[in-house]
Design an enzyme around this catalytic site. Structure first.
Site, PDB file in Angstrom:
ATOM      1  CG  ASP B 163      -2.370  -0.234   0.587  1.00  0.00           C
ATOM      2  OD1 ASP B 163      -2.686  -0.276  -0.387  1.00  0.00           O
ATOM      3  OD2 ASP B 163      -3.268   0.179   1.652  1.00  0.00           O
ATOM      4  CG  ASP B 231       6.016  -6.310  12.354  1.00  0.00           C
ATOM      5  OD1 ASP B 231       4.728  -5.938  11.519  1.00  0.00           O
ATOM      6  OD2 ASP B 231       6.084  -6.179  13.458  1.00  0.00           O
ATOM      7  CG  ASP B 326      -7.741  -6.768  14.007  1.00  0.00           C
ATOM      8  OD1 ASP B 326      -8.504  -6.432  14.687  1.00  0.00           O
ATOM      9  OD2 ASP B 326      -6.445  -6.626  14.219  1.00  0.00           O
TER      10      ASP B 326
END
Lengths: 717, 702
Positions: B163, B231, B326
């Site tokens: 993005d 990450d 989420d």
């Protein structure tokens, strides 16, 4: 494994303390019994406050006379409740009562006239010493010293068994009743903290209305505290009109010579607090019948206080002379002496006779018919205490020449109550029809009976009350006439100021505070409490050290602090008052809730002496407080319970039969241990067991509820 | 069963409401505390655990009922209002306690489900790695690790969802930003091609991370979708240990796994506690999610999860309505009757925010997102959820209101210490009878349930540090529920100096006020015996707050962080080939950029230069790694060598990825090592030592 064993052992230990059942047995010869013309032996059944009737039984032992069977009947309030046929070889009869009236009753044991005549009367037929009234409390005992003595010949004619663990002790009660009591207990317990210790009256309520409040207040000094507006209904316009600053006024009313009102007021709360702080100062004093206006900026009265006399003239000294019973509101009457009738006379006494030698003389004028057995007598009780007797002639006679002396120390300033109580036995000859049949043992007392009270000096004027306020009321641990604190303001600041003042008086005098009235808010379900206790005792309960351990000078050093000293009472007095009050409340809930009237309790708690008065509403409380204040100090002994019937007229002294508790030790550690033991003994273990049981049940159900298929599926490969 | 349970609960609550008097209450509460202490000594059986919980909550419930009915002053409004606020804060705290207990009433120890022996039946998986502003080396490590997951050839495809290189950015009005985006776009495309990853971007950045994932899913067609943050490098066994759950349950939509962090969060870093105490996330991933799994309420945590594509398609993809896409997505799945599972095996290694500022930014987003869920899609009103799921989601959302309660607890004692206001009306004996047992059982219960995972008072430290910043953000969200936007947390920051974080300013003021209040309280206590008893409680409270604020200040003192990629401890036999000499040594720590070797003193030639590192345990096909020796120091009988990986080809990059991230058992061992029970006393003493450290730092460096 060792952890498991340790844990299980601990849990067993925790649940191990069993409840200790108490069995109170009262020999019938400790009860006043009277024989009756119908051949029975009568005695008064105690009021069984909240006691399950099943727990009361009567064990009668008859004299083995002859070969004929004995057929006694047991009557409760005239109704036959049991009948038994006893063989000559069986002369003991135990009856367990059912459906006993909670409010007390008269129980009679009726034998056949022939049998009574053979035995020489009821007293010969029944072995009163061996017969007993047995009450099973089913609860832990109470930690009060044993009391062996009864209150003279008339004390102990009724029985009240009581325990501070009333609710928990009544497990025989229905489940619904227990639930109700649980709720009531919770609500009642909400109150006993000083922060909520506000008088349940507001401005304009009945107790503050002129003409009602002052009458209702007990004798002695009534401290009235509140702002000018709040006290408007209490203190006359004449006085209130003068108030332009913090105000301390000692008011008296010639119409009510045994009362005084210490008015602590001001135009706002700050002035009220200033006034209260000023009165609390060690050196504060005022002339007779005076009021003091305080300068808020400099409340040092010794230097600047302007004095203004606001009360009316002092009441003229009046030495009471001999008074007829008629002047005391009593009229001629005739009584059947085999019934439970008491002749009562209320006597007002000016001045304080307690410390004076001599006696008041009572001259009785009356007639009575024949029919009494030898040994019958008419007893005089003054303020609940036996003072003398007049023997009754079996052949009948008059009382015109009879005089009884009441030692002055049996009287006291203010209202006194005299009672004439018969103790009679029916002549067996009359009973068995040997002659004079139909004659009833009656006594007629004429209204010109009189009482002479020696001149006692000046009645309680302002100076007396002022000096009494300064020290006399704090002079000892004995219960005596003391201060009643009536707050016209429900706000905490006012309550705090009043309590500050109260504590300051005790501190200044370095003595016990013998009496204080603590009132509670409406959350107390209409039950008000007067608690009387020594500061020393309260201190001991709290922390083993004085609540105020600073020298009295602390109050002089910073007066403003006094008004803000809420913490002291919040954490001091309030906390200390909780435990005895809670006991009292439990008593009330357990024993008195279904009852009419109010009650007073006196009990010893360690080194603390506690007297409490309780009623269901303000009127009853006033009656009870009045009764408390009017009673002599030696009337209320440890374990003494006084119930007050409707209208405050029927005061009956009861005797609590109390188990011996451990003596309270003196050392700090010992005191802590004592308190722990006491708490454990007084704790309603079954309540706690129910609580822990419910928690365990909840855990068990949670365990069951968390056993799901999802667990099995997820935790297996 | 439920009816019986509710009846029992009602009975217990009723019993808890009965006032038995001070003496019996002391015995009751004391018995409760002692029982809890005894139960802690017993074996950790589930039944005993439940008994302990019920006992502790009963004692606390008695306190709360007493607190509500007996202690609120009603005199003046200026006392009554703050008193009620304090009471509400306490009630909130009790709700947190009970909801936490509810969520973790039966932590599910889910076992790894086996995959079928027939590998052709294994589902196809798309691995999505969304990225926004992370540097290529960081993303590359994750992509490489993802590529190395063991899964049948042709049944897994890795996607780099960038993005940061969208058309919108590449054509940004700011030429510098546009150039940077273009450069990033090229770098990522090139890098992805080199390691066999599909690069994908989109025209614009609509919908933030959720939009990014949804756009990527339009291009892929696997049966399952695995998501990893940029990450979060997965271990090789990630799919093997998660996908098996889908074979056990046809309605399973989601398998979540823990997030394991190889670097410290700012508090751990600043306090020097990383690796010595449980990470903040450990409690959530080692307890809360296991508890949620029992209620079928384990939710998607944004990364390290596998989802069924069919389920996602049914709800229209990842939810974009809130900034916590989420949890919202998981709630939507649950409301449609899909199930979730949580496999408690740490298989991703991630990074944490390096500074307090970044941490606060991250937590603000979480808080805003959960509050958004509560406001915009309230779990109590949402159709299709079970009661337990509603309670769990409500509890998860409600947790984020903690800053208000925390601030109230910080300020409340000052009301009396500084202004003489009384916020509760109770005697010392009542406090002893009700409040002390409540505090005791609360601490004991928390320690029993979470003691291995969160040391005593550490929650207070974290919450206090966040409270002044999260609270206004929540207020803003309440006022404007749709306004929060997705804020990406920086994970690649470095700090080259020590400094007091600017986030510490409110705590400096607060510390000054608390010191003033405590001093004033002590002075009053010494000079006014009348108030001594009143002040005891509130002074104790004030002093505790002082410790707390000092501990937070200690945590706010940012320490240096020179490494962009944290090193992971290892103890691996290795051979260093330098100047044609093979030297046996041990690899003691490693990251994707470098490593440290321990060798015998003098064994390695002094000349700095390049060498090759051979790791026998890495497998026969593992290539030697080209390294540069950057530094050297002697410790005892060993030389410690600093190495930098030269990463000369794709094979070496993959080998480094395997070396660092390949084995999940490394992460599991670390978690187990740092989540040992520390004991209540040591936990408390650590808390106090933190406060001392804070005070010392303030005095030394102010």
């Amino acid at each position: 494994m060792s952890r498991l064993v340790l844990g299980v052992a601990f849990l067993l230990l925790l649940l191990a303390a069993p409840a200790r059942a108490a069995l109170v047995q009262l020999p019938l010869d400790r009860l006043v019994t009277r024989s009756s013309p119908d051949g029975g032996l009568a005695f008064a059944m105690p009021e069984l406050w909240g006691m399950n009737a099943d727990s009361v039984r009567l064990e009668l032992v008859f004299q083995p006379l002859g070969d004929d069977p004995l057929e006694p009947e047991l009557l409760v309030d005239g109704k036959v409740v049991a009948r038994e046929r006893l063989s000559p070889q069986r002369f003991a009869w135990s009856h367990r009562f059912r459906d006993l009236p909670a409010g007390g009753s008269t129980v009679r044991v009726l034998l056949s006239r022939e049998r009574l005549c053979t035995a020489g009367g009821p007293a010969g037929a029944l072995d009163a010493a061996a017969s007993r009234l047995v009450v099973e409390t089913g609860e832990e005992g109470v930690l009060l010293p044993a009391v062996d003595q009864l209150l003279g010949p008339f004390g102990g004619n009724e029985l009240v068994v009581w325990t501070p663990l009333g609710v928990a002790g009544d497990w025989q009660l229905s489940w619904a009743a227990r639930l109700a009591q649980g709720w009531a207990l919770r609500d009642l317990h909400r109150a006993p903290r000083v922060r909520t210790a506000r008088l349940p009256i507001g401005r304009g309520s009945f107790e503050l209305l002129p003409g009602v409040d002052t009458d209702a207040m007990p004798g002695g000094l009534n401290v009235v505290i509140g702002t000018l507006d709040e006290l408007e209904g209490l203190v006359s316009e004449r006085v209130l009109g003068q108030i332009g600053a913090a105000y301390v006024g000692l008011l008296t009313d010639p119409a009510q010579p045994f009362k005084a009102w210490l008015v602590i007021s001001g135009r706002d709360e700050r002035e009220v607090a200033t006034a209260a702080a000023a009165v609390a100062r060690p050196g504060f004093a005022w002339p007779n019948g005076s009021a003091v206006l305080l300068d808020p900026a400099d409340p040092d009265l010794a230097a600047v206080a302007p004095y203004r006399v606001l009360t009316g003239p002092r009441q003229a000294d009046a030495a009471p002379a001999g008074r007829s019973f008629a002047s005391l509101g009593w009229t001629t009457g005739t009584w059947r002496l085999d019934q439970d009738r008491i002749v009562e006379v209320d006597l007002l006494v000016n001045g304080d006779p307690a410390a004076l030698p001599g006696a008041a003389s009572i001259r009785l004028n009356g007639d009575y018919a024949p029919g009494f057995a030898a040994g019958s007598a008419l007893h005089l009780r003054a303020n609940g205490l036996f003072v003398g007797s007049v023997a009754l002639d079996p052949q009948g006679g008059s009382l015109r020449e009879e005089a009884l002396e009441v030692p002055l120390h049996r009287l006291r300033q203010g209202s006194n109550r005299l009672e004439l109580i018969p103790e009679v036995a029916v002549d067996p000859q009359i009973l068995c029809g040997a002659g004079m049949g139909g004659i009833e043992p009656t006594l007629t007392l004429y209204e010109d009976s009189s009482i002479d009270v020696p001149w006692l000096g000046s009645p309680g004027g302002a100076s007396d009350i002022a000096s009494w306020m300064m020290g006399a009321d704090l002079a000892g641990s004995e219960l005596r006439q003391g201060a009643t604190w009536v707050l016209g303001d429900q706000r905490p600041q006012t309550v705090d100021a009043a309590l500050t003042l109260l504590a300051a008086r005790a501190q200044i005098a370095s003595r016990f505070l013998s009496e204080a009235r603590i009132t509670f808010d409406r959350g107390f379900s209409g039950t008000d409490v007067v608690l009387v206790g020594s500061w020393a005792g309260i201190d001991k309960i709290l922390s083993g050290r004085p609540i105020i351990d600073e020298p009295s000078g602390m109050f002089a050093a910073d007066q403003a602090r006094l008004a803000d000293a809420r913490g002291l009472f919040k954490f001091g007095l309030g906390s200390a008052a909780v435990e005895p009050l809670r006991q009292i409340v439990q008593l009330l809930v357990a024993r008195n809730a279904p009852q009419e009237g109010s009650a007073m309790f006196a009990f010893q708690r360690g080194s603390q002496r506690v007297v409490a008065v309780a009623g269901r509403d303000g009127t009853e409380l006033v009656q009870a407080v009045q009764s408390l204040v009017e009673r002599r100090r030696d009337v209320m002994l440890e374990g003494d319970v006084v119930t007050i019937g409707q209208g405050g007229r029927q005061m009956v002294a009861h005797r609590a039969i109390i188990e011996q508790g451990p003596e309270q030790p003196e050392g700090q550690l010992q005191t802590i241990a004592f308190e722990l033991v006491r708490m454990a003994q007084e704790t309603p273990l079954r309540w706690l067991a129910v609580m822990f049981g419910a928690v365990v049940l909840l855990a068990f159900l949670t365990l069951a509820a968390t056993r799901s298929r999802r667990v099995r599926d997820a935790e297996t490969a | 069963m439920v009816v019986a349970w509710l009846l029992a609960l009602g009975a217990v609550l009723w019993l808890a409401s009965i006032d038995v008097g001070i003496g019996p209450q002391i015995l009751l509460a004391g018995g409760g505390v002692l029982s809890v202490l005894v139960l802690r000594l017993l074996p950790r059986a589930h039944a005993l655990r439940l008994l302990l919980i019920c006992l502790a909550l009963f004692v606390s419930a008695r306190y709360l009922l007493w607190r509500v009915t007996e202690t609120v002053p009603t005199g003046h409004w200026y006392e009554a209002v703050p008193a009620v606020i304090l009471l509400l804060a306490e009630l909130y705290g009790f709700w947190l306690l009970t909801s936490g207990v509810f969520m973790t009433i039966r932590p599910l120890e889910r076992v790894v489900a086996r995959l079928p022996a027939e590998r052709r039946s294994w589902p196809t998986v798309d691995i999505l790695v969304p990225t926004y502003n992370e540097p290529w080396p960081l993303v590359e490590a994750t992509l490489v690790a993802a590529r190395q997951m063991r899964w049948p050839e042709g049944r897994m495809r890795v996607w780099c969802c960038d993005d940061g290189g969208t058309e919108a950015f590449r054509n940004h009005a700011d030429p510098a930003r546009a150039a940077a985006a273009r450069e990033r776009h090229e770098e990522f495309k090139r890098g992805c091609a080199a390691i066999g990853v599909t690069y994908i971007t989109r025209p614009e950045n609509k919908g933030a991370k959720a939009g990014n994932l949804n756009r990527a899913m339009q291009s892929c067609s696997g049966e399952l979708v695995a998501v990893f943050d940029a990450d979060h490098a997965p271990s090789a066994d990630f799919l093997e240990k998660t996908v098996g759950q889908f074979f056990k349950d046809d309605r399973l939509a989601l398998v979540q796994t823990p997030h394991f962090f190889i670097g410290p969060d700012p508090l751990e870093k600043n306090l020097g506690m990383f690796g010595h105490m449980p990470s903040e996330a450990d409690m959530f991933y080692s307890m809360t999610l296991k508890g949620l799994d029992f209620w079928n309420a384990a939710f998607f945590c944004g990364s390290a999860a596998v989802m069924r594509r069919k389920a996602l398609d049914e709800i229209g993809g990842i939810k974009q309505q809130t900034v916590t896409e989420d949890a919202h997505t998981a709630m939507e799945l649950h409301s449609r009757g899909w199930n979730s599972a949580y496999v408690n095996v740490p298989m991703v290694a991630g990074l944490q925010p390096a500074t307090m500022t970044s941490l606060v930014k991250q937590r603000v987003r979480w808080a805003q997102g959960m509050v958004q869920i509560f406001l915009l899609d309230n779990p109590f009103l949402k159709r299709g959820l079970s009661t337990a799921q509603r309670l769990c989601y409500a509890a998860l959302s409600g947790f984020w209101f903690f800053p208000f309660a925390r601030l109230v607890f910080l300020v409340a004692p000052l009301a009396q210490l500084l202004f003489g206001l009384q916020l509760f009306d109770a005697g010392t004996d009542e406090f002893l009878a009700y409040a002390i047992p409540h505090l005791a059982v609360s601490i004991l219960l928390n320690d029993h349930l979470y003691g291995k995972l969160r040391w005593t008072f550490m929650s207070e430290v974290y919450e206090t540090a966040l409270a002044p910043y999260v609270a206004p953000a929540i207020l803003n969200t309440i006022l404007h529920p749709r306004s929060p936007s997705f804020a990406v947390t920086s994970k690649d920051e470095t700090l080259d100096r020590e400094f007091l974080s600017p986030m510490a300013r409110p705590f400096l003021v607060l510390a000054a006020l608390v010191v003033l209040g405590v001093a004033n309280g002590l002075w009053t206590w010494l000079t006014d015996p009348v108030q001594q008893q009143t002040l005891v409680v509130v002074l104790g409270w004030g002093i505790f707050n002082l410790w707390l604020v000092l501990a937070v200040l200690a945590a706010m003192w940012e320490t240096r962080q020179v490494r962009e990629f944290p090193r992971v401890q290892r103890d691996i036999e290795a051979t260093l080939v330098a100047a044609d000499t093979s030297i046996a040594c041990r690899l003691t720590d490693v990251s994707i950029t470098g490593a440290q070797l321990a060798a015998g003193t003098g064994a390695v030639p002094d000349e700095p230069g390049e060498a090759r590192l051979v790791i026998p345990g890495a497998g026969a096909d593992a290539p030697p790694l080209d390294v540069a020796i950057t530094n050297r120091r002697s410790v005892g009988a060993e030389d410690l060598l600093g190495l930098r990986f030269l990463r000369t080809d794709a094979g070496q990059i993959e080998a480094i990825g395997r070396l660092v991230y390949g084995r999940s058992d490394h992460w599991q061992a670390i978690v187990e090592r740092r989540t040992r029970s520390h004991g209540l006393v040591r936990g408390v003493s650590l808390f106090f030592s933190m406060a001392f450290r804070g005070a010392r730092l303030l005095l030394q460096r102010s």
